[in-house]
Design a protein around this motif. Structure first.
Motif, short mmCIF file in Angstrom:
data_model
loop_
_atom_site.label_atom_id
_atom_site.label_comp_id
_atom_site.label_asym_id
_atom_site.label_seq_id
_atom_site.Cartn_x
_atom_site.Cartn_y
_atom_site.Cartn_z
N GLU A 173 0.85 -1.19 0.00
CA GLU A 173 0.00 0.00 0.00
C GLU A 173 0.88 1.24 0.00
O GLU A 173 1.95 1.25 0.61
N ARG A 174 0.41 2.29 -0.69
CA ARG A 174 1.14 3.55 -0.76
C ARG A 174 0.21 4.71 -0.41
O ARG A 174 -1.01 4.60 -0.52
N THR A 175 0.81 5.84 -0.03
CA THR A 175 0.05 7.05 0.21
C THR A 175 -0.35 7.66 -1.14
O THR A 175 0.09 7.18 -2.19
N LYS A 176 -1.15 8.70 -1.11
CA LYS A 176 -1.59 9.34 -2.35
C LYS A 176 -0.41 9.87 -3.17
O LYS A 176 -0.48 9.92 -4.40
N ASP A 177 0.66 10.29 -2.46
CA ASP A 177 1.83 10.80 -3.18
C ASP A 177 2.86 9.72 -3.48
O ASP A 177 3.99 10.02 -3.86
N GLY A 178 2.46 8.45 -3.31
CA GLY A 178 3.32 7.34 -3.73
C GLY A 178 4.32 6.84 -2.71
O GLY A 178 5.13 5.95 -3.01
N LYS A 179 4.29 7.37 -1.51
CA LYS A 179 5.24 6.91 -0.49
C LYS A 179 4.77 5.59 0.13
O LYS A 179 3.56 5.33 0.18
N PRO A 180 5.69 4.76 0.61
CA PRO A 180 5.30 3.49 1.22
C PRO A 180 4.38 3.70 2.42
O PRO A 180 4.60 4.59 3.24
N LEU A 181 3.35 2.88 2.51
CA LEU A 181 2.43 2.95 3.63
C LEU A 181 2.42 1.64 4.40
O LEU A 181 2.49 1.62 5.63
N LYS A 182 2.36 0.53 3.66
CA LYS A 182 2.36 -0.78 4.29
C LYS A 182 3.19 -1.74 3.45
O LYS A 182 3.18 -1.69 2.23
N LEU A 183 3.92 -2.60 4.15
CA LEU A 183 4.71 -3.63 3.49
C LEU A 183 4.36 -4.97 4.10
O LEU A 183 4.11 -5.06 5.31
N MET A 184 4.34 -5.99 3.28
CA MET A 184 4.04 -7.34 3.76
C MET A 184 5.03 -8.33 3.17
O MET A 184 5.60 -8.09 2.10
N GLY A 185 5.23 -9.44 3.89
CA GLY A 185 6.15 -10.44 3.38
C GLY A 185 6.17 -11.68 4.25
O GLY A 185 5.36 -11.84 5.17
N THR A 186 7.11 -12.53 3.97
CA THR A 186 7.28 -13.77 4.72
C THR A 186 8.75 -14.00 5.02
O THR A 186 9.63 -13.52 4.31
N VAL A 187 9.00 -14.72 6.11
CA VAL A 187 10.35 -15.18 6.42
C VAL A 187 10.32 -16.70 6.50
O VAL A 187 9.33 -17.29 6.94
N PHE A 188 11.41 -17.30 6.09
CA PHE A 188 11.52 -18.76 6.04
C PHE A 188 12.85 -19.13 6.68
O PHE A 188 13.89 -18.60 6.30
N ASP A 189 12.81 -20.00 7.68
CA ASP A 189 14.04 -20.44 8.34
C ASP A 189 14.76 -21.44 7.43
O ASP A 189 14.28 -22.55 7.21
N ILE A 190 15.89 -21.01 6.88
CA ILE A 190 16.64 -21.85 5.94
C ILE A 190 17.95 -22.35 6.56
O ILE A 190 18.88 -22.69 5.86
N SER A 191 17.98 -22.39 7.89
CA SER A 191 19.21 -22.80 8.58
C SER A 191 19.68 -24.18 8.16
O SER A 191 20.88 -24.40 7.92
N ILE A 192 18.73 -25.12 8.03
CA ILE A 192 19.11 -26.48 7.65
C ILE A 192 19.74 -26.48 6.26
O ILE A 192 20.76 -27.13 6.02
#
Length: 324
Positions: A173-192
């Protein structure tokens, strides 16, 4: 009233609404298997006088099925995320606060309550050697240079050690002037996976050093079941006039490799060292060939070929070719 058989509380509900003038909602399943929502409420006239009780029945069978499917899908997703060591997160860019799946914390030993919800505090847990690169990946996305960010980094566990996270996210999601408003994602434990990669590299280095220590007349090539070069000693590279790295991942069945007979003509397919070892599953030696790669001058070699087979001696698993 026939509905009483499947809605035995009906009379009780009517009496309750009559006395309290408070509406009631219930669900029940009819004899035909359909689900209904019944609302019992006082019937009011235009003057707000109570003149009776009104019951409405709504067929919610489709809604119930959709709800069950949604719950099933949600459970499957949660199970898959749990089994896959996967967690979601949501970053409010303006406040810097991060909402997250509890697994983002529990995968590395914290409770959700112990784990910071401030994005900058979370970043402080990143390993110093990975910090700047990870921040640059994030900055590039926030500045619009990349459509998403994908980062591999080590993050500090509660016990003081480090786990490897694969982190992928994007501005949603962004504001009306295009600035970041919300970010979403995932993390995955790849230690193995990272530990396996480290172990594989260690084994490769040990084997490579072993191969490199062989004298030139015993230079060795090891290929997988498809003819792809897994290892080639420095002695092989030096003899053929190429680098060791250039040999890795090439295929000895490809046109890059030329296997020539005594007359310097291309050997028949069935007489190719790899093909012969794969078809017979038997080693052979003292075969003289001219070998060239990448168009270099052909070199006369006395080769010894040893196929790798399973314990039952039935399945081909690769080949070792020694140049003498």
């Amino acid at each position: 009233i026939s509905v009483v058989n499947v809605y035995p509380e009906m009379i009780e509900d009517i009496n309750y609404v009559t006395e309290t003038l408070q509406p009631i909602e219930r669900e029940f399943i009819a004899n035909n298997g359909k689900s209904y929502l019944v609302r019992t409420l006082p019937y009011r006239t235009e003057n707000n006088a109570i003149e009776g009780i009104l019951l409405t029945f709504v067929d919610i069978s489709k809604l119930k099925v959709e709800k069950q499917n949604l719950e099933l899908t949600s459970k499957r997703l949660q199970d898959a995320m749990e089994m896959g060591q996967l967690a979601w997160w949501e970053w409010d860019y303006a406040t810097g606060k991060v909402k997250m799946d509890a697994r983002k914390a529990t995968m590395i030993g914290y409770t959700l309550e112990e784990f910071p919800d401030d994005v900058y505090k979370i970043c402080e847990l990143i390993h110093p050697d990975d910090f700047e690169n990870t921040m640059q990946i994030m900055r590039d996305h926030l500045m619009g240079k990349t459509p998403e960010w994908i980062a591999h980094y080590r993050i500090k566990r509660k016990d003081g050690g480090y786990a490897w996270y694969y982190d992928r996210g994007a501005i949603t999601e962004r504001t009306k002037d295009g600035k970041p408003l919300k970010l979403m994602g995932t993390v995955f434990d790849i230690s193995i996976l990272k530990n396996m990669e480290t172990e594989r590299r260690s084994i490769e280095n040990i084997l490579q050093k072993t191969l490199d220590a062989l004298p030139i007349e015993q230079a060795q090539i090891i290929c997988d079941i498809n003819g792809v070069v897994l290892y080639a000693s420095a002695a092989v590279a030096a003899y053929l006039g190429v680098s060791t790295e250039s040999l890795k991942s090439t295929n000895i069945l490809s046109d890059s490799w030329k296997w020539l007979n005594a007359k310097k003509s291309q050997v028949n397919a069935k007489d190719h060292p790899f093909t012969k070892a794969k078809s017979t599953l038997k080693p052979y030696s003292n075969a003289k060939v001219f070998l060239t790669i990448f168009g270099k001058e052909p070199k006369l070699c006395n080769i010894e070929v040893t196929p790798f087979v399973d314990q039952n001696h039935k399945r081909f698993e690769g080949v070792s070719i020694t140049l003498r």
